[in-house]
Write an enzyme that holds these catalytic residues in place. Structure first.
Site, PDB file in Angstrom:
ATOM      1  N   TRP A   1      -2.528 -10.581 -12.708  1.00 13.79           N
ATOM      2  CA  TRP A   1      -1.860 -10.646 -11.403  1.00 13.79           C
ATOM      3  C   TRP A   1      -2.853 -10.412 -10.270  1.00 13.79           C
ATOM      4  O   TRP A   1      -2.748 -11.012  -9.206  1.00 13.79           O
ATOM      5  CB  TRP A   1      -0.745  -9.600 -11.342  1.00 13.79           C
ATOM      6  CG  TRP A   1      -0.034  -9.541 -10.024  1.00 13.79           C
ATOM      7  CD1 TRP A   1       1.036 -10.292  -9.618  1.00 13.79           C
ATOM      8  CD2 TRP A   1      -0.330  -8.670  -8.921  1.00 13.79           C
ATOM      9  NE1 TRP A   1       1.416  -9.947  -8.343  1.00 13.79           N
ATOM     10  CE2 TRP A   1       0.586  -8.954  -7.897  1.00 13.79           C
ATOM     11  CE3 TRP A   1      -1.293  -7.688  -8.700  1.00 13.79           C
ATOM     12  CZ2 TRP A   1       0.585  -8.281  -6.671  1.00 13.79           C
ATOM     13  CZ3 TRP A   1      -1.307  -7.025  -7.479  1.00 13.79           C
ATOM     14  CH2 TRP A   1      -0.374  -7.325  -6.480  1.00 13.79           C
ATOM     15  N   HIS A   2      -3.838  -9.565 -10.518  1.00 10.25           N
ATOM     16  CA  HIS A   2      -4.794  -9.239  -9.467  1.00 10.25           C
ATOM     17  C   HIS A   2      -5.749 -10.376  -9.162  1.00 10.25           C
ATOM     18  O   HIS A   2      -6.325 -10.418  -8.064  1.00 10.25           O
ATOM     19  CB  HIS A   2      -5.589  -7.981  -9.837  1.00 10.25           C
ATOM     20  CG  HIS A   2      -4.836  -6.712  -9.590  1.00 10.25           C
ATOM     21  ND1 HIS A   2      -3.944  -6.192 -10.503  1.00 10.25           N
ATOM     22  CD2 HIS A   2      -4.835  -5.854  -8.539  1.00 10.25           C
ATOM     23  CE1 HIS A   2      -3.434  -5.070 -10.016  1.00 10.25           C
ATOM     24  NE2 HIS A   2      -3.950  -4.846  -8.841  1.00 10.25           N
ATOM     25  N   GLY A   3      -5.962 -11.282 -10.082  1.00  6.01           N
ATOM     26  CA  GLY A   3      -6.864 -12.380  -9.783  1.00  6.01           C
ATOM     27  C   GLY A   3      -7.115 -13.275 -10.977  1.00  6.01           C
ATOM     28  O   GLY A   3      -6.934 -12.871 -12.133  1.00  6.01           O
TER      29      GLY A   3
END
Length: 504
Positions: free
Chosen positions: A349-351
């Site tokens: 989700w963060h990248g």
């Protein structure tokens, strides 16, 4: 508060030229910017409180859309499309039942995640597919190079929580699309944090009675967050960025650890400062947002760390993924699988990078380990050992989180172990420890601990006279003025003002 557009639409025309001519482009759409502090925010508050109560939601919606369009221009249509789809979808989910209702919910979640995946992960998937195609001697695919809409990870999670809450019967579907638009587009929580679940502010969207006390508390919280961002995070960020940009042969033991420590403080004070500003802004407009941080670097286990770090995200994954997967209700092995799956997806989700996946998997693995004998041993260990263990695991995780690629992360970890020597010629650790950075590091270490809460508890418990109470309040008021003045001066004098979580 019902929407009555006719009462307010004309007052926004004066905003459009200012926003269009502003030299603060998309990368400057931050609360910690002179244009926001001295133009947008004062004008937004004035318009909001000059608007009749029944039309304030509409005023706030228009302000939020202008705020987003200020940075994203025509890409605002992506968010508007998400709003329209989830408004209609939630209405249908509430009306349907049985298999049809489950199908509609599944379709909404799939389309929401599909949009996020298309914009955020398409090129990552193509990149990995091309590696396989190249190995097989086949023609590769061209990357799509899609624009990543600002805050798409956040407003997508807001939308999913809304339709799921309606499906579960925790909330009623909003019949007015403008109400749905305000929930998703509300600018204090639109492009970053905290992630506000719909059922948490459902009643606040309908009825709010902001007071002078709310305004005062909101201003105080906002200024505190601004100071954390500008006076600590921005200062240590320069050293962190310089060190993580160095070639591997220039990084010795001392430089590596300076890089990790400065980045650890940068991301905490950058992120928690932005959370404080968002919570303070919400209070100014009559909203009460949940806390997002609780001194995570004071934790003595990774389990405790995730109860304190980005609380709104970890609780979102718990309620909308971990528990639906079965949580800890099944076998031990199933619980471990659920934990690792959740943190694998949390990292992703963060990248769109394998570094983020490794970061998530690392934390998930230690959460599993702490449910084994390691957890029992940790509980019996001295507190200082618990604390060092937690900071070490978190620090190693930040290396993967910050490094540009996997080889860079591995080289830095090697330097942290001492295998690259104490220092490299021409690159001593002192090169990245200017007096300003040392002061910011000291402040960061002090304010990472829950000292403020301890002082408040002692003050609340101690008997005091009216004079003493007045002096303390006066001191607090003066400190807010000083923090704001110094922070504003830093912003005016410096152009270096990154915000880490914009890329997510």
């Amino acid at each position: 508060m019902a929407f009555e557009p006719g009462h307010s639409a004309g007052i926004f025309r004066c905003l459009l030229p200012a926003l269009a001519k502003s030299r603060y482009a998309a990368h400057r759409v931050v609360f910690a910017s002179p244009f926001f502090l001295f133009a947008f925010l004062p004008l937004a508050l004035a318009l909001y409180y000059l608007t009749p109560n029944r039309a304030r939601n509409f005023t706030l919606l228009v302000l939020s859309l202008l705020f987003y369009a200020w940075g994203e221009q025509e890409w605002v249509v992506v968010m508007l499309g998400s709003i329209a789809m989830n408004w209609l979808g939630a209405v249908l989910v509430e009306r349907l039942a049985g298999r049809s209702q489950r199908f509609m919910l599944g379709a909404l979640i799939a389309v929401n995640l599909g949009g996020l995946g298309c914009f955020k992960y398409a090129d990552f998937a193509i990149q990995n597919l091309n590696a396989l195609l190249t190995g097989a001697g086949l023609a590769t695919l061209e990357p799509l190079a899609l624009h990543l809409p600002l805050g798409i990870s956040f407003f997508t999670f807001h939308a999913i929580s809304y339709v799921v809450d309606v499906y579960r019967g925790q909330s009623r579907a909003l019949k007015n699309p403008f109400d749905t638009a305000l929930y998703i587009a509300l600018f204090p929580q639109l492009i970053a944090v905290p992630i506000i679940r719909y059922h948490y502010i459902e009643e606040q969207l309908r009825h709010r009675s902001p007071s002078l006390a709310d305004m005062a508390e909101g201003i105080e919280r906002f200024v505190w967050g601004l100071a954390k961002k500008v006076l600590i995070a921005n200062v240590v960020a320069r050293s962190a960025d310089q060190i993580f940009a160095l070639a591997p042969e220039r990084v010795g033991l001392g430089v590596a650890w300076v890089g990790v420590v400065t980045y650890a403080l940068q991301i905490y004070f950058d992120f928690s400062g932005y959370s404080d500003m968002a919570i303070g802004l919400g209070r100014m407009f009559g909203f009460r947002f949940p806390e997002n941080f609780a001194h995570p670097y004071a934790a003595r286990s990774i389990t405790a760390f995730w109860r304190r770090w980005h609380i709104s995200l970890s609780s979102w994954f718990r309620d909308y993924l971990y528990i639906p997967l079965g949580g800890n209700r099944g076998s031990t092995q199933r619980t471990y699988f659920n934990l690792v799956t959740v943190f694998f997806l949390c990292g992703l989700w963060h990248g769109a990078s394998w570094n983020f996946v490794i970061w998530g998997a690392l934390h998930g693995s230690f959460l599993v380990l702490e449910r084994t004998r390691l957890g029992a041993l940790l509980e019996r260990a001295p507190q200082v050992v618990q604390h060092v263990y937690t900071l070490l695991v978190v620090g190693v995780g930040w290396v993967f989180f910050r490094a540009d690629d996997l080889p860079s992360a591995l080289h830095l970890l090697k330097a942290m172990s001492g295998a690259a020597g104490l220092s490299q010629p021409g690159f001593p650790a002192s090169l990245y420890l200017s007096p300003a950075v040392v002061l910011a590091l000291a402040l960061g270490v002090v304010f990472s601990a829950p000292l403020g809460e301890l002082v408040k508890e002692r003050f609340a418990a101690a008997p005091r006279s009216k004079l003493a109470l007045g002096l303390v309040r006066g001191l607090g008021f003066c400190s807010i003025i000083v923090f704001f003045t110094v922070s504003a001066a830093f912003l005016a004098a410096r152009t270096y003002n990154p915000f880490i979580y914009f890329r997510f």
